[in-house]
Scaffold this active site. Structure first.
Site, PDB file in Angstrom:
ATOM      1  N   ASP A 152       0.814  -1.208   0.000  1.00 25.10           N
ATOM      2  CA  ASP A 152       0.000   0.000   0.000  1.00 25.10           C
ATOM      3  C   ASP A 152       0.853   1.265   0.000  1.00 25.10           C
ATOM      4  OD1 ASP A 152      -2.255  -1.551   0.081  1.00 25.10           O
ATOM      5  OD2 ASP A 152      -2.603  -1.294   2.235  1.00 25.10           O
ATOM      6  N   LYS A 153       0.271   2.331  -0.491  1.00 25.36           N
ATOM      7  CA  LYS A 153       0.946   3.629  -0.530  1.00 25.36           C
ATOM      8  C   LYS A 153       1.569   3.990   0.820  1.00 25.36           C
ATOM      9  CE  LYS A 153      -0.144   8.564  -0.771  1.00 25.36           C
ATOM     10  NZ  LYS A 153      -1.207   9.584  -0.956  1.00 25.36           N
TER      11      LYS A 153
END
Length: 341
Positions: A152-153
Site C-alpha cells: 500500500d501507498k
C-alpha cells in the site's frame, strides 16, 4: 432539448451545454445527458457528475439521480484526458539489490507503487522507468512494468520488481505459490491497538470489497477471496496492572490480498495504529494518553505497517535471496514511545 455544443464531446474544447426541454423535464440528470451524448457511457457521465464536472446555472450537481426541470441549462465539463502511459521521473529510490534480472526496493511510506486514478505521476513505476530505462519486464502492462507484487501507498518496506520477462514469470510463480513449496517469505511488523490474549495465531477469513465503501475491503462469510494471515505478538505495551494499550506484532502472509493485514487485524479487534480506514473507532483512545505519547500516536498519520522481511529464489540463478529493512524513522519513534509507556 437544445444542444449548444459540438456533436462529439470527445473533441470539443468548450463546455458541453444542454437546455432541458419539456420532454426531458423530471428525468434524472445522468439519464438526460446519456441520451444526448452517445459517445459517453452512463457510468462515465455519473463519474463526471460526482467529480463536480456537471452544473446547472453555475451550481454543481453532485448527484446522478438529480431530477432536472424544464429550462435548466446543464453544463458538462470534460477534463483534459490524462496520459495513460507512465513516463520516467527522477524520484530517489532506496535500492537494496539489483542485477540484470531483478531489483529490490525499500519503499518509503507515501509512495504509490503504480499509476492509477488520481496518481498518474510520482509513483514507484515512474521512478523505476527513469532508473532502469527499457530494462523492465513488460508482462505487467504499460502501467505496471515489472510489478510482481505491491504494498500500500502508506506501508513502508521491501518489494521486488522484475527487469526481464523471464524474471517476472519466475517471481510470479513464487508469489502465486505463497511460499508453500519454496523459499518465498514476507513478514510485516505492525503496531496495533491492544493485544490478543494468546501470543500467536492464524486468521483465515475471506476478503471482498466492502458494500458500504468500495474503496475499502471487508471480511465476508461467503464468496470473496481466500485470505490467511499468521501473526505473532513480539511485544506488549502498557502498565502491568492494565490491559495492553498496544502491541508490536509480526504478520506473515500466506495469501496476498488488498489491505489483508489491515482488515484482518481490525477483524480480530486490534486495528493498526494510524489506520483511519479500519481503526477510526479507536481514535478516542489517543485523547486519554499523556504527553509525549499522545502527540506521537496522534501525529502518526499512516497505518503502522512495515514490510521488513522479503526472501525469494532468484528466478534465474536459483539462489535464495533474503533482505531485511530497518524500521523507518516514524515507525521507530512511535515504537520507542510505546516502549517507554
Amino acid at each position: 432539448m437544445t444542444d449548444n455544443s459540438q456533436d462529439d464531446p470527445a473533441s470539443f474544447d468548450a463546455d458541453f451545454i444542454l437546455t432541458v426541454d419539456p420532454e426531458d423535464a423530471g428525468k434524472r440528470i445522468d439519464a438526460v445527458l446519456a441520451s444526448h451524448l452517445e459517445t459517453l457511457s452512463r457510468n462515465r457521465i455519473q463519474s463526471l457528475i460526482k467529480a463536480g464536472d456537471v452544473s446547472i446555472g453555475g451550481a454543481k450537481i453532485g448527484e446522478p439521480k438529480y431530477r432536472v426541470n424544464e429550462g435548466d441549462e446543464i453544463t458538462l465539463h470534460l477534463p483534459e484526458p490524462e496520459d495513460p502511459d507512465p513516463k520516467g521521473e527522477d524520484i530517489p529510490l532506496s535500492v537494496v539489490f539489483e542485477d540484470a534480472h531483478v531489483i529490490v526496493i525499500d519503499k518509503p511510506a507515501g509512495l504509490v507503487v503504480h499509476p492509477g486514478a488520481g496518481n498518474w505521476t510520482g509513483t514507484l513505476v515512474n521512478a523505476l522507468i527513469h532508473h532502469c530505462g527499457d530494462s523492465l519486464s513488460g508482462i505487467g502492462g504499460v502501467k505496471r512494468p515489472g510489478i510482481v507484487h505491491r504494498i500500500d501507498k502508506d506501508t513502508s518496506g521491501l518489494l521486488v520488481v522484475a527487469k526481464t520477462d523471464q524474471a517476472h514469470q519466475g517471481l510470479a510463480a513464487q508469489f502465486a505459490d505463497h511460499g508453500r513449496t519454496g523459499p518465498l517469505e514476507r513478514a510485516y511488523s505492525a503496531l496495533v491497538w491492544g493485544a490478543p490474549s494468546s501470543l500467536k495465531g492464524t486468521i483465515d477469513a475471506n476478503l471482498a470489497r466492502s458494500q458500504a465503501n468500495r474503496q475499502k475491503m471487508a471480511v465476508v462469510k461467503t464468496s470473496g477471496r481466500h485470505a490467511i494471515t499468521h501473526w505473532q505478538v513480539k511485544e506488549r505495551f502498557g502498565a502491568a496492572d492494565q490491559p495492553p494499550l498496544a502491541s508490536l506484532m509480526e504478520c506473515r502472509l500466506e495469501t496476498g490480498r488488498t489491505h489483508q493485514i489491515r482488515v484482518h487485524m481490525a477483524h480480530i479487534g486490534h486495528p493498526l495504529l494510524g489506520d483511519d480506514d479500519y481503526g477510526s473507532g479507536f481514535k478516542t483512545k489517543i485523547n486519554r494518553l499523556e504527553e509525549p505519547l499522545k502527540s506521537l500516536v496522534g501525529g502518526f498519520t499512516r497505518q503502522a505497517l512495515h514490510a521488513g522481511l522479503l526472501a525469494f529464489e532468484h528466478p534465474v540463478s536459483g539462489e535464495t535471496l533474503r533482505f531485511e529493512s530497518p524500521y523507518p524513522n516514524d515507525f521507530a519513534n512511535l515504537l520507542s514511545g510505546l516502549q517507554k509507556f
